[in-house]
Design a protein around this motif. Structure first.
Motif, PDB file in Angstrom:
ATOM      1  N   GLU A 268       0.819  -1.212   0.000  1.00 35.67           N
ATOM      2  CA  GLU A 268       0.000   0.000   0.000  1.00 35.67           C
ATOM      3  C   GLU A 268       0.852   1.261   0.000  1.00 35.67           C
TER       4      GLU A 268
ATOM      5  N   SER B  36      -0.284 -11.729 -12.494  1.00 39.95           N
ATOM      6  CA  SER B  36      -0.742 -10.806 -11.454  1.00 39.95           C
ATOM      7  C   SER B  36      -1.741 -11.501 -10.543  1.00 39.95           C
ATOM      8  N   ILE B  37      -1.667 -11.177  -9.255  1.00 40.91           N
ATOM      9  CA  ILE B  37      -2.591 -11.771  -8.281  1.00 40.91           C
ATOM     10  C   ILE B  37      -3.166 -10.671  -7.400  1.00 40.91           C
ATOM     11  N   ASP B  38      -4.199 -10.998  -6.685  1.00 36.12           N
ATOM     12  CA  ASP B  38      -4.830 -10.077  -5.741  1.00 36.12           C
ATOM     13  C   ASP B  38      -4.075 -10.150  -4.419  1.00 36.12           C
ATOM     14  N   LYS B  39      -3.487  -9.052  -4.009  1.00 37.96           N
ATOM     15  CA  LYS B  39      -2.686  -9.045  -2.783  1.00 37.96           C
ATOM     16  C   LYS B  39      -3.518  -9.344  -1.544  1.00 37.96           C
ATOM     17  N   ASP B  40      -4.828  -9.225  -1.646  1.00 38.84           N
ATOM     18  CA  ASP B  40      -5.690  -9.483  -0.491  1.00 38.84           C
ATOM     19  C   ASP B  40      -6.232 -10.909  -0.463  1.00 38.84           C
ATOM     20  N   SER B  41      -5.822 -11.730  -1.419  1.00 36.56           N
ATOM     21  CA  SER B  41      -6.310 -13.100  -1.485  1.00 36.56           C
ATOM     22  C   SER B  41      -5.611 -13.961  -0.435  1.00 36.56           C
ATOM     23  N   THR B  42      -6.362 -14.432   0.539  1.00 30.50           N
ATOM     24  CA  THR B  42      -5.779 -15.246   1.601  1.00 30.50           C
ATOM     25  C   THR B  42      -5.484 -16.672   1.141  1.00 30.50           C
TER      26      THR B  42
ATOM     27  N   ARG C 205       1.714 -12.711  -1.883  1.00 29.94           N
ATOM     28  CA  ARG C 205       0.781 -11.577  -1.926  1.00 29.94           C
ATOM     29  C   ARG C 205       1.504 -10.243  -1.877  1.00 29.94           C
TER      30      ARG C 205
ATOM     31  N   GLY D  85       2.584  -9.248  -5.438  1.00 36.75           N
ATOM     32  CA  GLY D  85       1.563  -8.937  -6.431  1.00 36.75           C
ATOM     33  C   GLY D  85       1.603  -9.821  -7.663  1.00 36.75           C
TER      34      GLY D  85
ATOM     35  N   ASN E 146       0.743  -4.895  -7.734  1.00 38.62           N
ATOM     36  CA  ASN E 146       0.422  -4.235  -6.455  1.00 38.62           C
ATOM     37  C   ASN E 146       0.495  -2.711  -6.571  1.00 38.62           C
TER      38      ASN E 146
END
Length: 684
Positions: free
Chosen positions: A518, A645-651, A658, A661, A563
């Motif tokens: 962030e 690319s991935i979702d940084k909030d994906s647990t 994560r 990114g 990210n």
């Protein structure tokens, strides 16, 4: 055997003797509890009263109530007293002096005029660099390595210790593994130069903290110390220091426990006192070591510059050498600066970025810290990689019993902006204006928040615990403790002259991982992100540039966003330190006409792998035992590995993925391992 009544009587008499020396009116609650305390605890109580800490006893009840808790408080005081050079007397005395200076607005740079320091500029790959690199490799056998690793990766979004974080995801090598393998490879190379000399096991010291000690030890033990002998590695745990509650340097009690003093980490500079008190420095000196190399926990590029920097120290006979990199004006990294006092004193030290600009403006530079014709500030960036010569280093520490002068900076809050993880405080330093400083927020107990420092923009501040409440002139918003910044500005002050080695190419020496996704995404365009994403991309870039310098055709990068960070993605090129730990190693193992496409992944793990006339457009992994010599060439073309690319909030994904990114999709590769001695050829 003496009766219990006789023993109690003796203790009471001793207590009464001590009582005569105490100001009985200052702490009646301590006075009435003397009978339950040991002689040592009474002595500590006396010391606390002499230091103006009467408030520690003001809520003590009569004997018989909470006696164990009262003793526990004085036991904690004993630990705090023994772990600080000069004890709590020195700690409180220093704190009062620094707080008085801060309250009075005294400028530590009064009388000093800044100027651009001289130093050796290292251009990676040129003849000068190679010569210094060769000299430095020879000196490795005379060096000890000190890793400052007291931090967790929480502010990165990673809950492990930072040295356990994968440096890059192509091989998954963690920082500590890479550091140890680099030291071992440099040591082996140094031994080859040391004709007839006795081979030494190069020592590695790791400074840990309460948060990281056990986990660091577990990481080492579960991985067989990554190839080092356990006797080569020494862990020194950093103790905490007391927090301060106000301008009178009163020790701060825990608001949820009146029998507990709040504490904080002491700062990276604690490593000096730990080394001195451990006896390691004298031990190293007695065995003939000459240099100490201090380095930080998450800079994957530092060993690419270390041999040449050490070579500069040896060639120029510097007492202190501070490795620096190009730095953008006003970038949140300290600037190495020459300071000349009106009385003739000169020193070359780090000046924090938020102090450098106002200092320049106040001394005849109306534009402050600005970029010059090179596109960078003339004041190079300090990266906390320091090489002191062991003899003078010991001499200086001997003068103070290992103590390094602490620093303290009071924060004056102007405004607060809250996001998911951080408060942003605008803080005033001396008379130089207000500057942003980040603090992580976490809920504690039943009242308020503790704020822990985070983000590079706050690196000049030593406030690491704070209770969120109204600030006034005498009671701190933060609960302060003295801090010692790791080597950046205090230790070099003790030498009239120090020198720096400046690596001309920033991306080949410095790519720290210290900001979460962030905050990295909010970094102004053109400034480094210093995140896990940018740190990994920097490794690929550096290795690509090194191969290009060695004559390999490496495609230019493509730009991608992970990210929220726009980064250049080069071919994913990684090699183990045993393949090449210097530029000379790379040049000796690359022959003929070679090319690597941007989409490619190249991993070299074997020691004697030679790349000759290779055309790579895909993924290639080559490994071998140490006695196998492998020549790799021909045309390798496959679907390779891709970065998704991935979702940084994906647990559903691990934290270490994560925070970057992206993840690696290993679609197709040519992978070969040579497990037998001999000569082999891999021609695709």
């Amino acid at each position: 055997m003496a009766s219990s009544s006789a023993v109690n009587s003796a203790i009471e008499r001793l207590a009464n003797l001590q009582l005569n020396e105490l100001s009985t009116s200052s702490s009646p609650n301590l006075q009435k509890n003397l009978s339950i305390l040991s002689p040592n605890q009474i002595e500590l109580g006396k010391m606390l009263l002499e230091l103006g800490q009467v408030h520690l006893f003001q809520d003590w009840p009569d004997p018989g109530v909470d006696d164990d808790y009262k003793k526990a408080l004085l036991d904690q005081v004993a630990v705090l007293n023994s772990s600080y050079p000069g004890g709590l007397t020195s700690y409180v005395k220093t704190a009062k002096e620094l707080l008085a200076d801060s309250k009075a607005g005294r400028n530590p740079f009064d009388g000093f005029t800044p100027s651009v320091p001289s130093g050796e500029i290292l251009t990676f790959g040129d003849d000068n660099f190679i010569q210094y690199e060769e000299t430095g490799v020879k000196e490795v056998q005379n060096a000890a390595f000190v890793l400052v690793a007291g931090g967790l990766g929480e502010r990165l979004g990673y809950n492990g210790i930072k040295v356990a974080l994968p440096m890059e995801t192509t091989t998954g090598t963690c920082f500590l593994e890479h550091y140890i393998e680099s030291i071992l490879s440099l040591s082996e190379a140094s031994c080859k130069h040391a004709e007839g000399e006795v081979r030494r096991d190069v020592p590695l010291v790791i400074m840990t903290s309460d948060d990281t000690h056990e986990r660091t030890l577990h990481l080492l033990e579960s991985n067989n110390y990554f190839g080092m002998k356990p006797t080569q590695v020494k862990l020194l745990k950093q103790e905490k220091v007391a927090c301060l509650a106000d301008n009178d340097a009163r020790l701060a009690l825990d608001p949820d426990n009146k029998y507990r003093i709040q504490t904080k980490p002491h700062g990276h500079g604690d490593v000096h006192a730990l080394l001195y008190s451990s006896g390691l420095l004298k031990e190293w000196q007695d065995t003939g070591l000459r240099w100490v190399f201090f380095f930080q926990d998450t800079n994957g590029l530092l060993f690419k510059a270390l041999p040449a920097a050490l070579g500069v120290s040896a060639s120029k006979e510097y007492h202190v050498n501070s490795l620096a990199v190009p730095r953008k004006a006003k970038e949140a990294i300290g600037g190495i600066t020459k300071l000349t006092h009106t009385d003739g004193r000169e020193m070359v030290i780090n000046v924090e970025y938020n102090q450098l600009d106002p200092l320049l403006r106040a001394t005849g530079h109306p534009d402050g810290d600005v970029n010059c014709e090179t596109g960078y500030s003339p004041y190079p960036g300090n990266i906390n990689q320091l090489i002191p010569e062991l003899g003078p280093y010991i001499d200086e520490l001997s003068k103070t019993g290992g103590a390094i002068k602490a620093i303290i900076n009071l924060v004056k809050v102007l405004s607060i902006q809250i996001n998911r993880h951080f408060h942003v405080f605008y803080s005033k330093v001396g008379s130089g204006g207000y500057h942003p400083c980040l603090w992580r927020q976490s809920k504690v107990g039943s009242g308020g928040y503790l704020l822990a420092s985070g983000g590079d923009s706050g690196q000049g501040f030593d406030l690491t615990l704070a209770r969120y409440k109204e600030l006034n002139e005498t009671e701190f918003n933060p609960l302060l403790g003295l801090g010692i910044v790791m080597c950046r500005r205090v230790y070099p002050k003790r030498f009239p002259t120090i020198c720096k080695s400046r690596v001309h190419e920033l991306g080949l020496a410095y790519a720290p991982v210290k900001n979460n996704a962030e905050d990295a995404a909010k970094v102004p365009k053109g400034n480094p992100y210093h995140s896990a994403t940018s740190g990994e991309m920097a490794i690929y870039r550096a290795n690509s540039m090194i191969l290009k310098e060695a004559g390999v055709k490496v495609d230019d990068p493509v730009t991608q966003v992970f990210n929220g960070q726009e980064v250049d993605v080069w071919a994913r090129i990684v090699w183990k330190p045993k393949w090449a730990v210097t530029f000379a190693d790379v040049k000796s193992k690359v022959r003929g006409d070679n090319s690597v496409s941007q989409k490619s992944t190249l991993v070299v793990k074997g020691r004697d792998v030679f790349i000759e006339d290779l055309s790579l457009d895909g993924a290639l992994i080559v490994d071998s035992v140490d006695d196998a010599e492998v020549t790799v060439g021909g045309s390798v073309c496959n679907n390779g590995w891709t970065m998704e690319s991935i979702d940084k909030d994906s647990t559903a994904l691990p934290e270490e993925v994560r925070i970057r990114g992206f993840k690696m999709n290993k679609i197709e590769q040519l992978e070969q391992f040579y497990g037998e001695p001999g000569k082999f050829s891999l021609k695709a």
